[in-house]
Scaffold this motif. Structure first.
Motif, mmCIF file in Angstrom:
data_model
loop_
_atom_site.group_PDB
_atom_site.id
_atom_site.type_symbol
_atom_site.label_atom_id
_atom_site.label_comp_id
_atom_site.label_asym_id
_atom_site.label_seq_id
_atom_site.Cartn_x
_atom_site.Cartn_y
_atom_site.Cartn_z
ATOM 1 N N ASN A 255 0.434 6.518 -7.942
ATOM 2 C CA ASN A 255 0.821 7.659 -7.122
ATOM 3 C C ASN A 255 -0.276 8.710 -7.235
ATOM 4 O O ASN A 255 -0.306 9.473 -8.184
ATOM 5 C CB ASN A 255 2.162 8.204 -7.616
ATOM 6 C CG ASN A 255 2.825 9.089 -6.590
ATOM 7 O OD1 ASN A 255 2.304 9.278 -5.506
ATOM 8 N ND2 ASN A 255 3.963 9.644 -6.943
ATOM 9 N N GLY A 256 -1.203 8.685 -6.293
ATOM 10 C CA GLY A 256 -2.337 9.604 -6.331
ATOM 11 C C GLY A 256 -3.575 8.913 -6.890
ATOM 12 O O GLY A 256 -3.652 7.691 -6.968
ATOM 13 N N GLN B 238 0.845 -1.174 0.000
ATOM 14 C CA GLN B 238 0.000 0.000 0.000
ATOM 15 C C GLN B 238 0.891 1.238 0.000
ATOM 16 O O GLN B 238 1.924 1.269 0.667
ATOM 17 C CB GLN B 238 -0.855 -0.033 1.267
ATOM 18 C CG GLN B 238 -1.998 0.898 1.282
ATOM 19 C CD GLN B 238 -2.823 0.711 2.547
ATOM 20 O OE1 GLN B 238 -2.283 0.573 3.609
ATOM 21 N NE2 GLN B 238 -4.118 0.711 2.429
ATOM 22 N N LYS B 239 0.513 2.239 -0.763
ATOM 23 C CA LYS B 239 1.295 3.480 -0.799
ATOM 24 C C LYS B 239 0.342 4.655 -0.863
ATOM 25 O O LYS B 239 -0.470 4.753 -1.782
ATOM 26 C CB LYS B 239 2.229 3.474 -2.005
ATOM 27 C CG LYS B 239 3.085 4.694 -2.084
ATOM 28 C CD LYS B 239 4.478 4.321 -2.480
ATOM 29 C CE LYS B 239 5.282 5.584 -2.615
ATOM 30 N NZ LYS B 239 6.554 5.507 -2.058
ATOM 31 N N ASP B 240 0.419 5.520 0.116
ATOM 32 C CA ASP B 240 -0.424 6.715 0.192
ATOM 33 C C ASP B 240 -1.902 6.387 0.023
ATOM 34 O O ASP B 240 -2.633 7.073 -0.709
ATOM 35 C CB ASP B 240 0.004 7.752 -0.862
ATOM 36 C CG ASP B 240 1.432 8.226 -0.656
ATOM 37 O OD1 ASP B 240 1.871 8.272 0.502
ATOM 38 O OD2 ASP B 240 2.104 8.532 -1.666
ATOM 39 N N GLY B 241 -2.355 5.328 0.656
ATOM 40 C CA GLY B 241 -3.762 4.932 0.597
ATOM 41 C C GLY B 241 -4.150 4.133 -0.633
ATOM 42 O O GLY B 241 -5.275 3.651 -0.737
ATOM 43 N N ASN B 242 -3.245 3.989 -1.593
ATOM 44 C CA ASN B 242 -3.521 3.199 -2.791
ATOM 45 C C ASN B 242 -3.006 1.780 -2.593
ATOM 46 O O ASN B 242 -1.844 1.581 -2.225
ATOM 47 C CB ASN B 242 -2.830 3.811 -4.023
ATOM 48 C CG ASN B 242 -3.449 5.126 -4.416
ATOM 49 O OD1 ASN B 242 -4.651 5.315 -4.325
ATOM 50 N ND2 ASN B 242 -2.620 6.062 -4.845
#
Length: 194
Positions: free
Chosen positions: A141-142, A119-123
């Protein structure tokens, strides 16, 4: 850089023995360095495979050995490599199936650790196959759908020089091998075999 040196108590003994054999002393040191480096390469590769979810062949291929000579009695063991895609370690799911997309993708690089949800930044992380055929673990990313980025783990050189898991654990063993090899090579010369 990985260095091996003699323990203080053995230096005098080795120097005295090398004085006795005179001109062959550099040859003794070169042979000792080469034998130690060969054994160290094998031990480091085995320990990396024991510790990390990596193939032994990958560890061994990343290391090259520059042999010592009498003129330069220093063997150099070098590891090269870039960070490894996380998919080459252990992952769940292990294979890509376009018809069965998992809700959660997990992975780990170190065998003793638990699988971790990617998981990265909520993704959430996901597994995908690129047009080239490459299968990997990716993240966004985003909020935009593209571009996507691949997860990477540690590089082979960083694995091998790890103080906690690989090199730091093997340092005393490799040091002992070096001491033994110097003594063995001195005895060979004194016995007229070298």
């Amino acid at each position: 850089m990985i260095n091996f040196v003699f323990d203080g108590e053995n230096v005098l003994e080795v120097c005295q023995a090398l004085e006795v054999i005179g001109p062959k002393s550099r040859q003794v040191l070169a042979r000792s360095a080469n034998e130690t480096a060969k054994k160290a390469r094998m031990l480091l590769g085995n320990k990396a495979r024991e510790t990390y979810e990596v193939k032994k062949s990958g560890a061994n291929k990343s290391m090259s050995l520059q042999r010592a000579t009498a003129a330069s009695p220093v063997a150099i063991l070098t590891a090269k490599g870039r960070p490894i895609p996380l998919k080459q370690f252990k992952s769940q799911p292990a294979t890509y199936s376009p018809s069965r997309r998992p809700k959660v993708v997990k992975a780990r690089a170190i065998k003793a650790h638990k699988m971790v949800e990617l998981q990265k930044d909520g993704n959430k992380g996901f597994i995908a196959r690129m047009k080239s055929g490459h299968v990997g673990l990716f993240y966004r990313n985003g909020k935009k759908r593209f571009p996507i980025y691949q997860y990477y783990s540690i590089s082979m050189p960083n694995m091998l020089k790890s103080e906690e898991f690989v090199y730091g654990v093997l340092r005393p063993t490799i040091q002992d091998i070096l001491q033994h090899q110097v003594e063995r090579q001195i005895q060979r010369v004194l016995a007229g075999k070298g």
